[in-house]
Design an enzyme around this catalytic site. Structure first.
Site, PDB file in Angstrom:
ATOM      1  N   ASP A   1     -26.063  41.504   9.099  1.00 51.96           N
ATOM      2  CA  ASP A   1     -26.778  42.158  10.188  1.00 51.96           C
ATOM      3  C   ASP A   1     -28.037  42.801   9.575  1.00 51.96           C
ATOM      4  O   ASP A   1     -29.017  42.117   9.317  1.00 51.96           O
ATOM      5  CB  ASP A   1     -25.797  43.166  10.798  1.00 51.96           C
ATOM      6  CG  ASP A   1     -26.274  43.849  12.052  1.00 51.96           C
ATOM      7  OD1 ASP A   1     -27.047  43.260  12.805  1.00 51.96           O
ATOM      8  OD2 ASP A   1     -25.847  44.991  12.295  1.00 51.96           O
TER       9      ASP A   1
ATOM     10  N   GLY B   1     -28.130  43.762   6.587  1.00 53.67           N
ATOM     11  CA  GLY B   1     -28.096  43.285   5.199  1.00 53.67           C
ATOM     12  C   GLY B   1     -27.739  44.382   4.213  1.00 53.67           C
ATOM     13  O   GLY B   1     -27.571  44.128   3.024  1.00 53.67           O
TER      14      GLY B   1
ATOM     15  N   THR C   1     -25.000  46.194   3.769  1.00 51.71           N
ATOM     16  CA  THR C   1     -23.676  46.105   3.136  1.00 51.71           C
ATOM     17  C   THR C   1     -23.719  45.116   1.973  1.00 51.71           C
ATOM     18  O   THR C   1     -23.304  45.437   0.850  1.00 51.71           O
ATOM     19  CB  THR C   1     -22.612  45.653   4.166  1.00 51.71           C
ATOM     20  OG1 THR C   1     -22.687  46.514   5.302  1.00 51.71           O
ATOM     21  CG2 THR C   1     -21.221  45.671   3.585  1.00 51.71           C
TER      22      THR C   1
ATOM     23  N   LYS D   1     -27.543  37.389  11.528  1.00 49.68           N
ATOM     24  CA  LYS D   1     -28.416  37.874  12.610  1.00 49.68           C
ATOM     25  C   LYS D   1     -29.732  38.341  11.992  1.00 49.68           C
ATOM     26  O   LYS D   1     -29.945  39.549  11.808  1.00 49.68           O
ATOM     27  CB  LYS D   1     -27.752  39.063  13.328  1.00 49.68           C
ATOM     28  CG  LYS D   1     -26.637  38.676  14.259  1.00 49.68           C
ATOM     29  CD  LYS D   1     -26.281  39.796  15.231  1.00 49.68           C
ATOM     30  CE  LYS D   1     -25.495  40.895  14.588  1.00 49.68           C
ATOM     31  NZ  LYS D   1     -24.875  41.823  15.561  1.00 49.68           N
TER      32      LYS D   1
ATOM     33  N   ARG E   1      -9.943  41.070  16.464  1.00 41.79           N
ATOM     34  CA  ARG E   1     -10.036  40.340  15.190  1.00 41.79           C
ATOM     35  C   ARG E   1      -9.210  39.053  15.214  1.00 41.79           C
ATOM     36  O   ARG E   1      -9.515  38.094  14.526  1.00 41.79           O
ATOM     37  CB  ARG E   1      -9.527  41.208  14.034  1.00 41.79           C
ATOM     38  CG  ARG E   1     -10.414  42.389  13.694  1.00 41.79           C
ATOM     39  CD  ARG E   1     -10.010  42.935  12.334  1.00 41.79           C
ATOM     40  NE  ARG E   1     -10.503  44.278  12.088  1.00 41.79           N
ATOM     41  CZ  ARG E   1     -11.716  44.571  11.622  1.00 41.79           C
ATOM     42  NH1 ARG E   1     -12.575  43.603  11.386  1.00 41.79           N
ATOM     43  NH2 ARG E   1     -12.072  45.819  11.402  1.00 41.79           N
TER      44      ARG E   1
HETATM   45  P1  5GP Z   1     -24.946  45.215   7.791  1.00 40.23           P
HETATM   46  O1  5GP Z   1     -24.706  46.066   6.599  1.00 40.23           O
HETATM   47  O2  5GP Z   1     -25.450  43.825   7.429  1.00 40.23           O
HETATM   48  O3  5GP Z   1     -25.791  45.892   8.816  1.00 40.23           O
HETATM   49  O4  5GP Z   1     -23.583  45.088   8.545  1.00 40.23           O
HETATM   50  C1  5GP Z   1     -22.626  44.239   8.138  1.00 40.23           C
HETATM   51  C2  5GP Z   1     -21.305  44.579   8.790  1.00 40.23           C
HETATM   52  O5  5GP Z   1     -21.467  45.130  10.103  1.00 40.23           O
HETATM   53  C3  5GP Z   1     -20.541  43.316   8.970  1.00 40.23           C
HETATM   54  O6  5GP Z   1     -19.753  43.042   7.845  1.00 40.23           O
HETATM   55  C4  5GP Z   1     -19.704  43.606  10.185  1.00 40.23           C
HETATM   56  O7  5GP Z   1     -18.514  44.248   9.811  1.00 40.23           O
HETATM   57  C5  5GP Z   1     -20.552  44.563  10.997  1.00 40.23           C
HETATM   58  N1  5GP Z   1     -21.272  43.835  12.050  1.00 40.23           N
HETATM   59  C6  5GP Z   1     -22.569  43.499  12.114  1.00 40.23           C
HETATM   60  N2  5GP Z   1     -22.859  42.814  13.218  1.00 40.23           N
HETATM   61  C7  5GP Z   1     -21.701  42.711  13.903  1.00 40.23           C
HETATM   62  C8  5GP Z   1     -21.339  42.087  15.131  1.00 40.23           C
HETATM   63  O8  5GP Z   1     -22.130  41.464  15.868  1.00 40.23           O
HETATM   64  N3  5GP Z   1     -20.026  42.188  15.474  1.00 40.23           N
HETATM   65  C9  5GP Z   1     -19.113  42.850  14.732  1.00 40.23           C
HETATM   66  N4  5GP Z   1     -17.859  42.871  15.180  1.00 40.23           N
HETATM   67  N5  5GP Z   1     -19.414  43.437  13.567  1.00 40.23           N
HETATM   68  C10 5GP Z   1     -20.704  43.359  13.161  1.00 40.23           C
END
Ligand code: 5GP
Length: 183
Positions: free
Chosen positions: A105, A107, A109, A133, A171
């Site tokens: 999302d 990025g 994490t 995304k 899930r």
């Molecule tokens: P980031 O650090 O890239 O913003 O977020 C990554 C984490 O956010 C993913 O591993 C996931 O757990 C959660 N996440 C991001 N987008 C979505 C989504 O559309 N649906 C769900 N269920 N979790 C998301």
């Protein structure tokens, strides 16, 4: 009260077919080598277990490890902080590591986890994700490279199923669906 509805985005069959393709690619790239697949809990559970079982052990010596990180709270918005709740167990020094994530999302994490894992001096670190995304990417991470991606990038939907949750629900759905809220 708002009613939740889910529209199927990727069926169980489509997921299985795309994971077959990904598994062949991984067998090809790591032929005759060892690979430690590090599953980012909890969202990548289904993904890593299905993908790992599709990889032929005679071709790649697969190991599985886990790391637990959270950036989302109970809702649908990513937070600014990444918390590491559980670290890897395997000794990663000199080994091929593949971080397996459900969805990229912002990025943040993955960026944080790969930074942490590199501290263990693995011989390589690659990123494998089910979904991406890119429109949500943190501008500072626009060059984040996803080495293995199961599906083409998706729009800015909030998706659930096949490991992905909303407040721990959904899930166990065998497909990936778009979650929306109706009045
Ligand atoms: P980031 O650090 O890239 O913003 O977020 C990554 C984490 O956010 C993913 O591993 C996931 O757990 C959660 N996440 C991001 N987008 C979505 C989504 O559309 N649906 C769900 N269920 N979790 C998301």
């Amino acid at each position: 009260m708002k009613k939740e509805s889910i529209e199927v985005l990727f069926t169980a069959d489509e997921i299985s077919r795309n994971l077959d393709t990904l598994a062949r690619q991984i067998e090809n790239d790591y032929l005759g080598q060892e690979l430690v697949m590090v599953s980012v809990l909890t969202g990548s559970m289904m993904f890593v277990s299905d993908l790992a079982r599709k990889i032929d052990n005679n071709k790649v010596d697969v190991r599985i490890d886990i790391i637990s990180a959270s950036s989302y709270g109970l809702g649908t918005e990513s937070g600014d902080r990444v918390n590491i709740n559980l670290d890897t167990r395997e000794h990663l020094k000199g080994r091929n590591v593949m971080v397996v994530e459900d969805i990229v999302d912002t990025g943040k994490t993955l960026n944080f986890i790969t930074y942490l894992l590199k501290y263990h001096q693995p011989s390589s670190v690659k990123i494998c994700a089910l979904l991406n995304k890119p429109s949500r990417r943190d501008p500072a991470l626009k060059d984040l490279k996803i080495d293995y991606l199961a599906f083409p990038s998706i729009e800015d939907y909030f998706v659930v199923g096949y490991g992905l949750d909303c407040a721990q629900k959904y899930r166990n759905l065998p497909y990936v669906g778009i979650l929306s809220f109706e009045e």
